[in-house]
Design an enzyme around this catalytic site. Sequence first.
Site, PDB file in Angstrom:
ATOM      1  N   SER A   1       0.832  -1.187   0.000  1.00  0.00           N
ATOM      2  CA  SER A   1       0.000   0.000   0.000  1.00  0.00           C
ATOM      3  C   SER A   1       0.882   1.258   0.000  1.00  0.00           C
ATOM      4  CB  SER A   1      -0.969  -0.048   1.186  1.00  0.00           C
ATOM      5  OG  SER A   1      -2.002   0.889   1.031  1.00  0.00           O
TER       6      SER A   1
ATOM      7  N   ASP B   1      -9.847  -5.205  -4.502  1.00  0.00           N
ATOM      8  CA  ASP B   1      -9.312  -4.146  -3.637  1.00  0.00           C
ATOM      9  C   ASP B   1     -10.092  -2.858  -3.864  1.00  0.00           C
ATOM     10  OD1 ASP B   1      -7.806  -2.327  -2.153  1.00  0.00           O
ATOM     11  OD2 ASP B   1      -5.886  -3.187  -2.787  1.00  0.00           O
TER      12      ASP B   1
ATOM     13  N   HIS C   1      -7.562  -5.814  -0.074  1.00  0.00           N
ATOM     14  CA  HIS C   1      -6.393  -5.020   0.302  1.00  0.00           C
ATOM     15  C   HIS C   1      -5.595  -5.715   1.405  1.00  0.00           C
ATOM     16  CE1 HIS C   1      -4.257  -1.218   0.076  1.00  0.00           C
ATOM     17  NE2 HIS C   1      -4.247  -1.165   1.393  1.00  0.00           N
TER      18      HIS C   1
END
Length: 153
Positions: A4, A66, A93
């Site tokens: 991320s 996601d 995610h």
Amino acid sequence: MGFSQGACMAAYLCAYLEEPFLEPIFNPAPHPAFDFAIFISGFAPTCPPIEHHICTKNVHVLGKTDTLVSNTRSLTLVDICINPRVEYHEGSHYVPSKASWRHFFHQWMAAFEPDSLKKPDDVPSPIGSGGDDTPSGAQTPASGTMTPRGAAL
């Protein structure tokens, strides 16, 4: 390896170690350029943007569902990499941790060893190994968050 926002930071590190003159604190380079990078649910930095393509060998792992970092946004990082490899997992995610993914990461990184007979591009995809790769003990609701099984929703 970055996940991320960490993938965004890893992209900066790759870029600055490849071209240390782009950032004064990296000039001269405090470390040689990386051999490889793994970007999971990442996105391209925008402030400041990376001014050149990342040459470090890389693989991008994106979650098909996601909703926190969309695949469209993740592709902004893919687009600034030279010869990117993109793999998709069935979830949202998170870092996929199913055995097939662990083996993939291990084999892909091992291919960079000097005595390796296998090249990173020759490592088979973890896709098609069957089953859901949602982390053990978790669900993946439509929101993209993970809720422990048995927890009140």
